[in-house]
Scaffold this motif. Structure first.
Motif, PDB file in Angstrom:
ATOM      1  N   ARG A 174       0.830  -1.206   0.000  1.00 14.77           N
ATOM      2  CA  ARG A 174       0.000   0.000   0.000  1.00 14.77           C
ATOM      3  C   ARG A 174       0.865   1.257   0.000  1.00 14.77           C
ATOM      4  NH1 ARG A 174      -3.494   1.522   5.213  1.00 14.77           N
ATOM      5  NH2 ARG A 174      -1.354   1.522   5.962  1.00 14.77           N
ATOM      6  N   ASP A 175       1.936   1.252   0.818  1.00 11.99           N
ATOM      7  CA  ASP A 175       2.791   2.433   0.927  1.00 11.99           C
ATOM      8  C   ASP A 175       3.572   2.704  -0.354  1.00 11.99           C
ATOM      9  OD1 ASP A 175       1.948   2.669   3.524  1.00 11.99           O
ATOM     10  OD2 ASP A 175       3.756   1.814   4.413  1.00 11.99           O
ATOM     11  N   LEU A 176       4.124   1.656  -0.951  1.00  7.96           N
ATOM     12  CA  LEU A 176       5.058   1.822  -2.065  1.00  7.96           C
ATOM     13  C   LEU A 176       4.378   1.811  -3.434  1.00  7.96           C
ATOM     14  CD1 LEU A 176       7.896  -0.519  -0.743  1.00  7.96           C
ATOM     15  CD2 LEU A 176       7.729   1.966  -0.520  1.00  7.96           C
ATOM     16  N   PHE A 177       3.287   1.039  -3.570  1.00  7.22           N
ATOM     17  CA  PHE A 177       2.663   0.890  -4.888  1.00  7.22           C
ATOM     18  C   PHE A 177       1.197   1.313  -4.912  1.00  7.22           C
ATOM     19  CE2 PHE A 177       5.958  -2.415  -4.456  1.00  7.22           C
ATOM     20  CZ  PHE A 177       6.809  -2.025  -5.479  1.00  7.22           C
ATOM     21  N   ASN A 178       0.683   1.755  -3.754  1.00  9.58           N
ATOM     22  CA  ASN A 178      -0.721   2.165  -3.638  1.00  9.58           C
ATOM     23  C   ASN A 178      -1.681   1.018  -3.945  1.00  9.58           C
ATOM     24  OD1 ASN A 178      -2.588   4.138  -2.928  1.00  9.58           O
ATOM     25  ND2 ASN A 178      -2.946   4.734  -5.049  1.00  9.58           N
ATOM     26  N   TRP A 179      -1.264  -0.230  -3.620  1.00 10.19           N
ATOM     27  CA  TRP A 179      -2.137  -1.400  -3.766  1.00 10.19           C
ATOM     28  C   TRP A 179      -2.783  -1.650  -2.410  1.00 10.19           C
ATOM     29  CZ3 TRP A 179       1.793  -5.192  -6.487  1.00 10.19           C
ATOM     30  CH2 TRP A 179       2.123  -4.662  -7.751  1.00 10.19           C
ATOM     31  N   ASN A 180      -4.059  -1.377  -2.302  1.00  9.22           N
ATOM     32  CA  ASN A 180      -4.734  -1.455  -1.007  1.00  9.22           C
ATOM     33  C   ASN A 180      -5.442  -2.802  -0.863  1.00  9.22           C
ATOM     34  OD1 ASN A 180      -6.033  -1.063   1.388  1.00  9.22           O
ATOM     35  ND2 ASN A 180      -6.897   0.916   0.863  1.00  9.22           N
ATOM     36  N   TYR A 181      -4.813  -3.713  -0.097  1.00 15.47           N
ATOM     37  CA  TYR A 181      -5.397  -5.019   0.175  1.00 15.47           C
ATOM     38  C   TYR A 181      -5.648  -5.205   1.660  1.00 15.47           C
ATOM     39  CZ  TYR A 181      -4.038  -6.012  -4.608  1.00 15.47           C
ATOM     40  OH  TYR A 181      -3.913  -5.972  -5.972  1.00 15.47           O
ATOM     41  N   LEU A 182      -5.935  -4.103   2.366  1.00 15.13           N
ATOM     42  CA  LEU A 182      -6.163  -4.181   3.806  1.00 15.13           C
ATOM     43  C   LEU A 182      -7.324  -5.110   4.148  1.00 15.13           C
ATOM     44  CD1 LEU A 182      -5.670  -0.485   4.991  1.00 15.13           C
ATOM     45  CD2 LEU A 182      -4.201  -2.441   5.486  1.00 15.13           C
ATOM     46  N   ARG A 183      -8.314  -5.200   3.258  1.00 16.87           N
ATOM     47  CA  ARG A 183      -9.481  -6.036   3.545  1.00 16.87           C
ATOM     48  C   ARG A 183      -9.096  -7.513   3.640  1.00 16.87           C
ATOM     49  NH1 ARG A 183      -9.825  -4.518  -1.652  1.00 16.87           N
ATOM     50  NH2 ARG A 183     -11.002  -2.677  -1.066  1.00 16.87           N
ATOM     51  N   TYR A 184      -7.935  -7.879   3.066  1.00 16.14           N
ATOM     52  CA  TYR A 184      -7.513  -9.277   3.090  1.00 16.14           C
ATOM     53  C   TYR A 184      -6.523  -9.583   4.215  1.00 16.14           C
ATOM     54  CZ  TYR A 184      -9.535  -9.101  -1.588  1.00 16.14           C
ATOM     55  OH  TYR A 184     -10.386  -8.919  -2.639  1.00 16.14           O
ATOM     56  N   ARG A 223       7.492  12.005   3.742  1.00 16.29           N
ATOM     57  CA  ARG A 223       6.403  12.278   2.804  1.00 16.29           C
ATOM     58  C   ARG A 223       5.540  13.434   3.298  1.00 16.29           C
ATOM     59  NH1 ARG A 223       3.971   6.469   0.653  1.00 16.29           N
ATOM     60  NH2 ARG A 223       5.849   5.788  -0.463  1.00 16.29           N
ATOM     61  N   ARG A 224       5.245  13.448   4.594  1.00 10.47           N
ATOM     62  CA  ARG A 224       4.447  14.544   5.151  1.00 10.47           C
ATOM     63  C   ARG A 224       5.188  15.874   5.030  1.00 10.47           C
ATOM     64  NH1 ARG A 224       2.805  10.452   8.931  1.00 10.47           N
ATOM     65  NH2 ARG A 224       4.595  10.932  10.265  1.00 10.47           N
ATOM     66  N   ALA A 225       6.514  15.826   5.284  1.00  9.83           N
ATOM     67  CA  ALA A 225       7.311  17.054   5.172  1.00  9.83           C
ATOM     68  C   ALA A 225       7.344  17.559   3.734  1.00  9.83           C
ATOM     69  CB  ALA A 225       8.730  16.790   5.677  1.00  9.83           C
ATOM     70  N   ALA A 226       7.384  16.640   2.780  1.00 14.13           N
ATOM     71  CA  ALA A 226       7.411  17.046   1.367  1.00 14.13           C
ATOM     72  C   ALA A 226       6.087  17.660   0.932  1.00 14.13           C
ATOM     73  CB  ALA A 226       7.740  15.838   0.494  1.00 14.13           C
ATOM     74  N   ARG A 227       4.977  17.245   1.567  1.00 13.30           N
ATOM     75  CA  ARG A 227       3.672  17.787   1.200  1.00 13.30           C
ATOM     76  C   ARG A 227       3.396  19.147   1.838  1.00 13.30           C
ATOM     77  NH1 ARG A 227       1.849  12.215   1.592  1.00 13.30           N
ATOM     78  NH2 ARG A 227       1.250  12.569   3.776  1.00 13.30           N
ATOM     79  N   ARG A 228       4.074  19.461   2.935  1.00 15.55           N
ATOM     80  CA  ARG A 228       3.794  20.718   3.643  1.00 15.55           C
ATOM     81  C   ARG A 228       4.041  21.956   2.791  1.00 15.55           C
ATOM     82  NH1 ARG A 228       6.763  18.332   8.408  1.00 15.55           N
ATOM     83  NH2 ARG A 228       5.177  17.124   9.505  1.00 15.55           N
ATOM     84  N   PRO A 229       5.192  22.079   2.087  1.00 16.20           N
ATOM     85  CA  PRO A 229       5.400  23.278   1.251  1.00 16.20           C
ATOM     86  C   PRO A 229       4.337  23.434   0.174  1.00 16.20           C
ATOM     87  CG  PRO A 229       7.464  22.101   1.563  1.00 16.20           C
ATOM     88  CD  PRO A 229       6.383  21.218   2.091  1.00 16.20           C
TER      89      PRO A 229
END
Length: 217
Positions: free
Chosen positions: A69-79, A202-208
């Motif tokens: 999920r973090d690296l490829f945005n593949w969300n399989y949390l339901r499994y 990642r959060r720091a990069a989004r702040r600016p």
């Protein structure tokens, strides 16, 4: 651009149950082979190792959900819950074969074995922690425990360490497959240690970006 492998929403619930069925098929097939005397001279040991191997595989798949999920945005949390419970079921079957077929329910022999062979001690420790996670893998426990549930289920990384040690020490000579699985388990544990640093960056990069957008507005 991230590639999505998400199923349509109407199929997602059925796909979880399908995962349970497919996940238990290897155990059922191996049991059939054992019942029909097709597992070789040491059928008990072969069946025991087979179940342990599948427990490791499902543990790896469970741990892989967050990095995917973090690296490829593949969300399989339901499994993830189903994968974790399948890992627990295979560990439980692995233990049952060891206790019933290997040690003939001789408790003293099991205790002596645990004290004499460190890899069994690591396996038992991992099982106890995995039991706590399996018992609380339900919505009621999530609501009741709140944030404590998150901390409790981080034990999965200690379980992974116990599993890696149990797997590595169980044989005198490691096969290539064992090296691969142990390496993947170590990589998952290291990723969990690095993940807070990565997420903060990642959060720091989004702040600016967010600040400049607010000024422009």
């Amino acid at each position: 651009m991230a590639v999505s492998f998400a199923l349509p929403k109407r199929w997602q619930s059925a796909s979880v149950w399908a995962l349970y069925i497919v996940g238990l098929l290897p155990a059922a097939w191996e049991f059939y082979l054992g019942a029909t005397d097709q597992l070789g001279a040491d059928a008990v040991k072969t069946f025991e190792l087979f179940l342990g191997l599948w427990a490791i595989r499902f543990l790896l798949l469970t741990l892989a959900v967050t990095p995917l999920r973090d690296l490829f945005n593949w969300n399989y949390l339901r499994y993830r819950r189903a994968l974790g419970l399948l890992c627990f079921y295979y560990v439980l079957m692995h233990l049952t074969v060891y206790m019933v077929l290997d040690q003939a329910l001789d408790v003293q022999a099991v205790v002596d074995d645990v004290l004499k062979r460190p890899f069994i001690m690591f396996g038992m420790a991992g099982l106890v922690m995995l039991l706590a996670l399996a018992v609380t893998s339900n919505n009621f426990s999530i609501r009741r425990l709140g944030k404590k549930w998150i901390w409790l289920h981080r034990l999965v990384y200690i379980i992974a360490a116990c599993g890696a040690l149990h797997f590595a020490l169980s044989t005198k000579v490691l096969s290539l497959e064992q090296f691969i699985y142990i390496g993947l388990l170590i990589a998952m544990i290291l990723y969990r240690s690095y993940r807070p640093i990565m997420m903060e960056r990642r959060r720091a990069a989004r702040r600016p970006v967010a600040a400049s957008s607010s000024r422009a507005a």
